[in-house]
Design a protein around this motif. Sequence first.
Motif, mmCIF file in Angstrom:
data_model
loop_
_atom_site.group_PDB
_atom_site.id
_atom_site.type_symbol
_atom_site.label_atom_id
_atom_site.label_comp_id
_atom_site.label_asym_id
_atom_site.label_seq_id
_atom_site.Cartn_x
_atom_site.Cartn_y
_atom_site.Cartn_z
ATOM 1 N N CYS A 86 0.826 -1.216 0.000
ATOM 2 C CA CYS A 86 0.000 0.000 0.000
ATOM 3 C C CYS A 86 0.859 1.265 0.000
ATOM 4 N N ARG A 87 2.059 1.197 0.532
ATOM 5 C CA ARG A 87 2.938 2.377 0.574
ATOM 6 C C ARG A 87 3.300 2.866 -0.822
ATOM 7 N N ALA A 88 3.262 2.002 -1.819
ATOM 8 C CA ALA A 88 3.659 2.374 -3.181
ATOM 9 C C ALA A 88 2.589 3.192 -3.899
ATOM 10 N N LEU A 89 1.387 3.254 -3.374
ATOM 11 C CA LEU A 89 0.313 3.999 -4.033
ATOM 12 C C LEU A 89 0.543 5.495 -3.838
ATOM 13 N N SER A 90 0.334 6.271 -4.890
ATOM 14 C CA SER A 90 0.681 7.696 -4.839
ATOM 15 C C SER A 90 -0.422 8.569 -4.247
ATOM 16 N N GLY A 91 -1.668 8.269 -4.506
ATOM 17 C CA GLY A 91 -2.760 9.100 -3.992
ATOM 18 C C GLY A 91 -3.055 8.807 -2.536
ATOM 19 N N SER A 92 -3.222 9.869 -1.745
ATOM 20 C CA SER A 92 -3.469 9.695 -0.303
ATOM 21 C C SER A 92 -4.730 8.895 -0.024
ATOM 22 N N ALA A 93 -5.812 9.220 -0.723
ATOM 23 C CA ALA A 93 -7.083 8.517 -0.502
ATOM 24 C C ALA A 93 -6.962 7.059 -0.907
ATOM 25 N N GLU A 94 -6.304 6.813 -2.032
ATOM 26 C CA GLU A 94 -6.123 5.448 -2.516
ATOM 27 C C GLU A 94 -5.231 4.654 -1.546
ATOM 28 N N ARG A 95 -4.166 5.291 -1.057
ATOM 29 C CA ARG A 95 -3.249 4.635 -0.110
ATOM 30 C C ARG A 95 -3.979 4.312 1.202
ATOM 31 N N LEU A 96 -4.755 5.275 1.723
ATOM 32 C CA LEU A 96 -5.497 5.055 2.964
ATOM 33 C C LEU A 96 -6.517 3.934 2.799
#
Length: 185
Positions: A44-54
């Motif tokens: 999950c840390r690799a996802l760039s968007g904050s909402a998508e990562r959360l």
Amino acid sequence: MRVMILGAPLLLLTVGAGAQQPATSGPAPSPGTLPSSVTRVFDCRALSGSAERLACFDREVAALEMAARARDVAIYDREQVRKTRRTLFGIALPDLNIFGGDEEDGEEAAELSRIESTIRSLRQDADGRYIVTLADGARWAQIDRKELSAYPRVGQTIRIRRAAMGSYLANIGSNTAIRVRRVLP
């Protein structure tokens, strides 16, 4: 939202077979190192968007919690593993590498090659060999016929160490070593 903080370092063990495949995004630890339910949280840390990562973290932490509740994954800290390894000292177990072993440092490896305790109880069998119960409840039986120069007593110090070819030697007080084996209840 429930937050759980885990102390480092951790040893993660997979005890079930129902784990899913890890997500393909982001760097993952080497195969077999961590359960896929854990690597998916890391991914999950690799996802760039904050909402998508959360959203990813919320989903994967919930899945990890469910796996832990179902006992598909168990999380132990290093001190719990040390205590468990100490209580298993002298018991022949298959090498499942669930309690570490390959990456131990010198001090930890030395700690696992010997124990020191006190005698909680002792008796002699019909052949005059000693059966000793340690303070933690572990029982050890003398397997050689060596006689001790000083009679062992309750409360006395006992040191047990690994010897050649899977055998163990015990020093009780100032006596010379006797050959012993772990006795299961």
